[in-house]
Design an enzyme around this catalytic site. Structure first.
Site, short mmCIF file in Angstrom:
data_model
loop_
_atom_site.label_atom_id
_atom_site.label_comp_id
_atom_site.label_asym_id
_atom_site.label_seq_id
_atom_site.Cartn_x
_atom_site.Cartn_y
_atom_site.Cartn_z
N GLY A 47 0.80 -1.22 0.00
CA GLY A 47 0.00 0.00 0.00
C GLY A 47 0.83 1.27 0.00
O GLY A 47 2.04 1.23 0.24
N GLN A 52 2.39 10.29 1.65
CA GLN A 52 3.75 9.78 1.41
C GLN A 52 4.40 10.39 0.18
O GLN A 52 5.61 10.30 0.03
CB GLN A 52 3.73 8.24 1.30
CG GLN A 52 3.40 7.56 2.62
CD GLN A 52 3.43 6.06 2.48
OE1 GLN A 52 2.43 5.44 2.12
NE2 GLN A 52 4.57 5.44 2.74
N CYS A 98 7.09 -0.07 5.87
CA CYS A 98 6.49 1.10 5.22
C CYS A 98 7.49 1.67 4.21
O CYS A 98 8.68 1.74 4.49
CB CYS A 98 6.18 2.15 6.28
SG CYS A 98 5.39 3.63 5.63
N LEU A 99 6.98 2.08 3.05
CA LEU A 99 7.86 2.68 2.04
C LEU A 99 8.58 3.92 2.57
O LEU A 99 9.65 4.27 2.07
CB LEU A 99 7.05 3.07 0.79
CG LEU A 99 6.54 1.94 -0.10
CD1 LEU A 99 5.68 2.52 -1.22
CD2 LEU A 99 7.71 1.13 -0.66
N HIS A 140 -3.02 0.51 8.65
CA HIS A 140 -1.73 1.16 8.44
C HIS A 140 -1.88 2.35 7.49
O HIS A 140 -1.41 3.45 7.77
CB HIS A 140 -0.74 0.13 7.87
CG HIS A 140 0.59 0.69 7.44
ND1 HIS A 140 1.77 0.33 8.06
CD2 HIS A 140 0.93 1.57 6.46
CE1 HIS A 140 2.78 1.00 7.46
NE2 HIS A 140 2.29 1.74 6.48
N GLU A 141 -2.58 2.12 6.36
CA GLU A 141 -2.73 3.19 5.36
C GLU A 141 -3.61 4.32 5.88
O GLU A 141 -3.32 5.50 5.65
CB GLU A 141 -3.26 2.63 4.04
CG GLU A 141 -2.40 1.55 3.38
CD GLU A 141 -0.94 1.95 3.19
OE1 GLU A 141 -0.65 3.16 3.07
OE2 GLU A 141 -0.08 1.05 3.20
N HIS A 144 -1.77 6.75 8.01
CA HIS A 144 -0.98 7.76 7.28
C HIS A 144 -1.80 9.03 7.08
O HIS A 144 -1.25 10.14 7.10
CB HIS A 144 -0.59 7.23 5.89
CG HIS A 144 0.67 6.42 5.86
ND1 HIS A 144 1.90 6.92 6.23
CD2 HIS A 144 0.90 5.14 5.47
CE1 HIS A 144 2.82 5.98 6.08
NE2 HIS A 144 2.24 4.88 5.63
#
Ligand code: NI
Length: 174
Positions: A47, A52, A98-99, A140-141, A144
């Site tokens: 995701g 981000q 996470c990215l 998680h997303e 953000h």
């Protein structure tokens, strides 16, 4: 659509709250395509959320093949707009990456089953039940969009250690 640069924690833009999307128009569909292109460029990720790439709008992409989660996945890389949990239950204790925190992972407790209400890319309201891996990914997303990352649930010691590594990485990347 071209991939955008992914912000690396502790970039302050990752800690800001994103704004609800009032109208799902072409600009939002273009943003979804950009997020998907960025996620695919970055490789192995389930995701990505708009903040981000520095866009503070409440949209994220999740991509979990149903075969990876007992039939409960997404329709390819799928966009979720203005997500809201109308049910959360059970505990899922798992390790997240996470990215925006490359190469690091941390244990987080999420809900193991959720029902999420959201808008799709046509602006239609939808509800989706998610469990296990997909439920964790959604939480998680969605975090953000409230300026929260898995690192925010870690001990001060771990946060400092990871902060040092990320600052070093950013220096190396110029
Ligand atoms: Ni993330």
């Amino acid at each position: 659509m071209t991939a955008k640069e992914v912000l690396i924690w502790p970039d302050p833009n990752l800690s800001k709250t994103s704004m609800p999307i009032e109208e799902v128009d072409e600009s939002i569909r273009a943003l979804a395509s950009e997020l998907i292109a960025t996620m695919e460029y970055e490789g192995n990720s389930a995701g990505i959320a708009a903040p981000q790439i520095g866009i503070h709008k409440r949209i994220f992409i999740a991509h979990i093949p149903p075969s990876d989660n007992n039939g409960n996945g997404t329709n390819g890389p799928e966009a979720f707009i203005n997500p809201e949990f109308i049910l959360k239950e059970g505990d899922l204790h798992w390790e997240e990456g996470c990215l925006s925190i490359p190469g690091e992972r941390g244990w987080v407790t999420r809900s193991s089953r959720v029902i999420m209400r959201y808008l799709d890319l046509n602006g239609e309201q939808q509800e989706k039940e998610a469990f296990d891996y997909l439920a964790g990914c959604f939480q998680h997303e969605a975090d953000h969009l409230d300026g929260k990352l898995w690192i925010d649930y870690q001990s001060p010691l771990k946060r400092n250690l990871v902060r040092k590594k990320m600052l070093k990485l950013k220096k190396q990347n110029g």
